[in-house]
Scaffold this motif. Sequence first.
Motif, PDB file in Angstrom:
ATOM      1  N   SER A  53      46.753  75.575 -12.362  1.00 25.38           N
ATOM      2  CA  SER A  53      46.189  74.473 -11.587  1.00 25.38           C
ATOM      3  C   SER A  53      47.221  73.919 -10.611  1.00 25.38           C
ATOM      4  CB  SER A  53      45.711  73.353 -12.509  1.00 25.38           C
ATOM      5  OG  SER A  53      44.637  73.787 -13.292  1.00 25.38           O
ATOM      6  N   LEU A  54      48.453  73.748 -11.078  1.00 28.05           N
ATOM      7  CA  LEU A  54      49.519  73.291 -10.191  1.00 28.05           C
ATOM      8  C   LEU A  54      49.838  74.326  -9.122  1.00 28.05           C
ATOM      9  CD1 LEU A  54      51.949  71.565 -12.702  1.00 28.05           C
ATOM     10  CD2 LEU A  54      50.682  70.480 -10.851  1.00 28.05           C
ATOM     11  N   LEU A  55      49.843  75.592  -9.484  1.00 26.52           N
ATOM     12  CA  LEU A  55      50.126  76.652  -8.528  1.00 26.52           C
ATOM     13  C   LEU A  55      49.080  76.680  -7.416  1.00 26.52           C
ATOM     14  CD1 LEU A  55      52.001  79.164  -8.016  1.00 26.52           C
ATOM     15  CD2 LEU A  55      50.243  80.490  -9.170  1.00 26.52           C
ATOM     16  N   ILE A  56      47.817  76.611  -7.773  1.00 26.80           N
ATOM     17  CA  ILE A  56      46.745  76.623  -6.776  1.00 26.80           C
ATOM     18  C   ILE A  56      46.800  75.365  -5.918  1.00 26.80           C
ATOM     19  CG2 ILE A  56      44.244  76.482  -6.493  1.00 26.80           C
ATOM     20  CD1 ILE A  56      44.029  78.396  -8.895  1.00 26.80           C
ATOM     21  N   GLY A  57      47.006  74.212  -6.543  1.00 25.54           N
ATOM     22  CA  GLY A  57      47.072  72.969  -5.784  1.00 25.54           C
ATOM     23  C   GLY A  57      48.228  72.953  -4.797  1.00 25.54           C
ATOM     24  N   CYS A  58      49.411  73.358  -5.250  1.00 26.72           N
ATOM     25  CA  CYS A  58      50.578  73.394  -4.353  1.00 26.72           C
ATOM     26  C   CYS A  58      50.394  74.445  -3.265  1.00 26.72           C
ATOM     27  CB  CYS A  58      51.840  73.671  -5.148  1.00 26.72           C
ATOM     28  SG  CYS A  58      52.314  72.307  -6.221  1.00 26.72           S
ATOM     29  N   GLY A  59      49.817  75.570  -3.611  1.00 23.63           N
ATOM     30  CA  GLY A  59      49.578  76.617  -2.616  1.00 23.63           C
ATOM     31  C   GLY A  59      48.608  76.171  -1.534  1.00 23.63           C
ATOM     32  N   LEU A  60      47.534  75.496  -1.929  1.00 28.63           N
ATOM     33  CA  LEU A  60      46.578  75.019  -0.934  1.00 28.63           C
ATOM     34  C   LEU A  60      47.175  73.925  -0.058  1.00 28.63           C
ATOM     35  CD1 LEU A  60      43.288  74.986  -3.015  1.00 28.63           C
ATOM     36  CD2 LEU A  60      43.900  76.540  -1.167  1.00 28.63           C
ATOM     37  N   MET A  61      47.981  73.049  -0.647  1.00 23.71           N
ATOM     38  CA  MET A  61      48.638  72.013   0.151  1.00 23.71           C
ATOM     39  C   MET A  61      49.623  72.644   1.143  1.00 23.71           C
ATOM     40  SD  MET A  61      47.456  69.055  -0.413  1.00 23.71           S
ATOM     41  CE  MET A  61      48.709  68.027   0.307  1.00 23.71           C
TER      42      MET A  61
END
Length: 88
Positions: A53-61
């Motif tokens: 979840s953190l990986l996807i969130g940081c990647g999208l940001m």
Amino acid sequence: MRSLGLGQIALIVVLIALLMLTGFWATSVWNVTGDAVMDKHGWIALGLGTFFSLLIGCGLMALMFFSSRSGRDDAADPFRRRGEPPAE
């Protein structure tokens, strides 16, 4: 610094009340489920879910930031003219 209006004060009061209600609810749920046991598979699932979840969130940001900085988002807003300061 300007003073807050009545609507802004009401909004702040409502948001603080929601924060307090959420904190009370989270504390009560935590206390009720305090005796629940989670085995190693549960901890692994929790860790992997948090990590991805953190990986996807940081990647999208990061994608949003780099897309904005590269100028590719300018074509998506045909009403904004180049060089014109944003409206306040």
